[in-house]
Design an enzyme around this catalytic site. Structure first.
Site, short mmCIF file in Angstrom:
data_model
loop_
_atom_site.label_atom_id
_atom_site.label_comp_id
_atom_site.label_asym_id
_atom_site.label_seq_id
_atom_site.Cartn_x
_atom_site.Cartn_y
_atom_site.Cartn_z
N CYS A 1 0.85 -1.18 0.00
CA CYS A 1 0.00 0.00 0.00
C CYS A 1 0.89 1.23 0.00
O CYS A 1 2.06 1.16 0.36
CB CYS A 1 -0.85 0.05 1.26
SG CYS A 1 -1.87 -1.41 1.47
N GLY B 1 0.13 0.07 -5.11
CA GLY B 1 -1.17 -0.56 -4.98
C GLY B 1 -2.12 -0.04 -6.02
O GLY B 1 -2.22 1.18 -6.19
N ASN C 1 -0.15 1.21 6.07
CA ASN C 1 0.65 0.36 5.19
C ASN C 1 1.41 -0.62 6.09
O ASN C 1 2.15 -0.21 6.97
CB ASN C 1 1.64 1.23 4.40
CG ASN C 1 2.66 0.41 3.62
OD1 ASN C 1 3.74 0.90 3.35
ND2 ASN C 1 2.32 -0.81 3.26
N GLY C 2 1.21 -1.89 5.83
CA GLY C 2 1.91 -2.90 6.62
C GLY C 2 1.00 -4.05 6.95
O GLY C 2 0.00 -4.28 6.28
N TYR D 1 12.75 -4.32 -4.91
CA TYR D 1 11.66 -4.29 -5.89
C TYR D 1 10.61 -3.20 -5.71
O TYR D 1 10.24 -2.53 -6.67
CB TYR D 1 10.95 -5.66 -5.89
CG TYR D 1 9.68 -5.70 -6.72
CD1 TYR D 1 9.74 -5.95 -8.08
CD2 TYR D 1 8.43 -5.48 -6.14
CE1 TYR D 1 8.58 -5.97 -8.85
CE2 TYR D 1 7.27 -5.50 -6.90
CZ TYR D 1 7.35 -5.75 -8.25
OH TYR D 1 6.22 -5.77 -9.01
P1 AMP Z 1 7.87 -15.27 -11.29
O1 AMP Z 1 8.90 -15.64 -12.31
O2 AMP Z 1 6.52 -15.77 -11.68
O3 AMP Z 1 8.29 -15.67 -9.94
O4 AMP Z 1 7.73 -13.69 -11.30
C1 AMP Z 1 8.86 -12.91 -11.13
C2 AMP Z 1 8.50 -11.48 -11.38
O5 AMP Z 1 7.59 -11.04 -10.38
C3 AMP Z 1 9.71 -10.56 -11.31
O6 AMP Z 1 9.71 -9.80 -12.51
C4 AMP Z 1 9.47 -9.66 -10.13
O7 AMP Z 1 9.79 -8.33 -10.42
C5 AMP Z 1 8.00 -9.77 -9.88
N1 AMP Z 1 7.71 -9.73 -8.44
C6 AMP Z 1 8.45 -10.15 -7.42
N2 AMP Z 1 7.84 -9.96 -6.25
C7 AMP Z 1 6.66 -9.39 -6.53
C8 AMP Z 1 5.57 -8.95 -5.74
N3 AMP Z 1 5.55 -9.06 -4.42
N4 AMP Z 1 4.54 -8.42 -6.41
C9 AMP Z 1 4.54 -8.33 -7.74
N5 AMP Z 1 5.51 -8.71 -8.53
C10 AMP Z 1 6.57 -9.25 -7.93
#
Ligand code: AMP
Length: 471
Positions: free
Chosen positions: A9, A35, A109-110, A254
């Site tokens: 969030c 979000g 947020n949290g 990320y």
């Molecule tokens: P996957 O290969 O399906 O594990 O997806 C990896 C991708 O998901 C990478 O490009 C990451 O940037 C992205 N990613 C990692 N953690 C998250 C998260 N919490 N929410 C959304 N995307 C994520």
């Protein structure tokens, strides 16, 4: 790249500006990446608290007509994403109630790790809940407190809460913000000079919100600190004795925007360093370095700089996919990924490609991307990931899936490489990640990479089942 399990969030608060709701709207707009499910705002003109929340993107929710219903010089705002099933307006924030302390509103947020316990206790005492989000618990704790002042009641509530929280709180005549004692989630404060020398105070999850509205970044709201902006000015107080910090390293890997300063450090700088150290630890003979956009870009630039290999945008991301897009039921293979990403054949054809991304969670997206790069003619695909393998779920506000779905929790690096069909695969080491974020004083939480949680986890089964959703 993927947005599918994002559940973070973003929060914003403004005190002392004649256009508070417009500023909060713009700040929230800059936090849209945190979000995308719902957005909401509460404002106060000193007499009444007004509240608007809707499902959808910030820019769609806050039409000029809706913003016009949010008058006053104070506002708090929130943008939220939750996983499917929990997608409903009832859980959208801020939450507002009228109680013996007047009308109060809160956004969070949290994730409270003791939310289920607190909620059961409150329900036993007759509290009625409208939503399943943790945040309502905060409001009930404040409302039922015997303390006479809002700040006193909030202090009492904060002391009962465990886990991760960066809170923004609005009362009729003041804005109060607070951060959990370990500082899991970020929260920063800034100011703006108004004509006549008056000051306006702003608070946000990330500094990129300040850049857009022209506010000057002052510093972080400290872990365990409560900051009150009210008629008497700005008051900062520590509501709990100092504790070891546990700042979420995934914000730097990320979540946060690279143009933000998070936990006092430039996110871009951290990611660049992750890429450099990754190239030092796991070099590979290749022709080009290609990022998975947008999440892998900063690390890929670092990787290219360190390895001396050329950096190329070999995958192009479409930025205009609306959430209303309906995927054809006749599954076209890889359709979801193709919608978002398209390879640039003449950059990849015949090349040995180093593909850089920030993380692998389930592995399904990465597998599709590797296949896409191969189909565009790449001779070799070497996957490089700018963090260690994700082996444990987060209980502090990042929506990682359960251990069973985390590919690295159940497979060796070699098994993951085979699943991805990559020629080689390497992750950043823990030591290098620490170095990249400048963590010389052990102030970060790495639980998703180590399985070591910095707090006691109560009601772990409920947390795992996700009965009480993170916000
Ligand atoms: P996957 O290969 O399906 O594990 O997806 C990896 C991708 O998901 C990478 O490009 C990451 O940037 C992205 N990613 C990692 N953690 C998250 C998260 N919490 N929410 C959304 N995307 C994520």
């Amino acid at each position: 790249m993927a947005d599918k399990f994002r559940e973070e969030c973003g929060v914003v608060a403004v005190y002392g500006h004649p256009e508070a709701s417009n500023l909060a709207y713009l700040g929230l707009y800059a936090l849209q990446h945190r979000g995308q499910e719902s957005a909401g705002m509460a404002s106060s003109d000193g007499r009444h608290v007004y509240c608007v929340k809707e499902m959808g993107y910030v820019a769609d929710v806050f039409t000029p007509e809706r913003l016009a219903t949010l008058p006053g010089t104070m506002a708090i705002a929130h943008t939220r994403y939750s996983t499917a099933g929990e997608v409903d307006l009832q859980n959208a924030q801020p939450f507002a109630v009228s109680c013996n302390k007047g009308t109060i509103a809160v956004a969070h947020n949290g994730n409270l790790t003791n939310a289920a316990e607190l909620r059961r206790e409150l329900e036993r005492e007759g509290a009625i809940f409208q939503a399943s989000s943790d945040t309502e618990v905060v409001l009930h704790l404040v409302a039922r407190s015997r303390e006479r002042t809002i700040a006193g009641a909030l202090r009492e509530a904060l002391l009962q809460m465990e886990g991760a929280f960066s809170l923004v709180f609005l009362a009729q005549d003041r804005v109060i913000v607070a951060r959990d004692p370990q500082g899991f989630r970020p929260l920063v404060m800034g100011q703006m000079e108004l004509s006549g020398g008056k000051k306006c105070y702003v608070f946000a999850s990330e500094t990129c919100a300040f850049d857009l509205i022209g506010a000057v970044y002052m510093n972080e709201v400290e872990p365990g600190e409560m900051v009150i902006a009210g008629p008497e000015g700005l008051t900062r107080e520590r509501y709990v004795p100092q504790q070891p910090r546990a700042q979420c390293v995934f914000e730097h890997v990320y979540f946060s925007r690279p143009d933000s300063i998070v936990f006092g450090r430039s996110v871009q700088e951290s990611r660049h360093m992750m890429g450099r150290l990754l190239a030092r630890e796991s070099p590979v003979p290749a022709d080009v370095v290609v990022p998975v956009p947008d999440s892998g870009v900063a690390a890929a630039i670092g990787f290219a700089a360190e390895s001396g290999l050329p950096f190329r945008h070999g995958l192009i991301r479409s930025h205009y996919i609306g959430r209303t897009f309906i995927e054809p039921t006749q599954a076209i293979r890889d359709f979801g990924v193709k919608l978002k990403l398209n390879p640039v054949r003449n950059l990849l054809d015949g090349k040995r490609v180093v593909l850089v991304d920030d993380s692998i969670v389930r592995g399904t997206t990465s597998r599709k991307i590797v296949r896409m790069v191969r189909q565009a003619g790449a001779r070799e695909v070497h996957m490089r990931i700018s963090c260690p393998p994700t082996i444990s779920p987060c209980f502090y506000g990042v929506d990682t899936p359960t251990k069973g779905e985390l590919i690295a929790a159940n497979n060796t690096v070699e098994e993951i490489r085979r699943f991805l069909d990559a020629d080689s695969l390497a992750f950043l080491s823990m030591e290098a990640l620490r170095e990249a974020v400048g963590d010389t004083r052990h102030e970060y939480c790495y639980a998703c990479y180590t399985g070591e949680y910095p707090t006691e986890l109560v009601n772990i089964t409920e947390l795992v089942r996700g009965r009480y959703r993170r916000s």
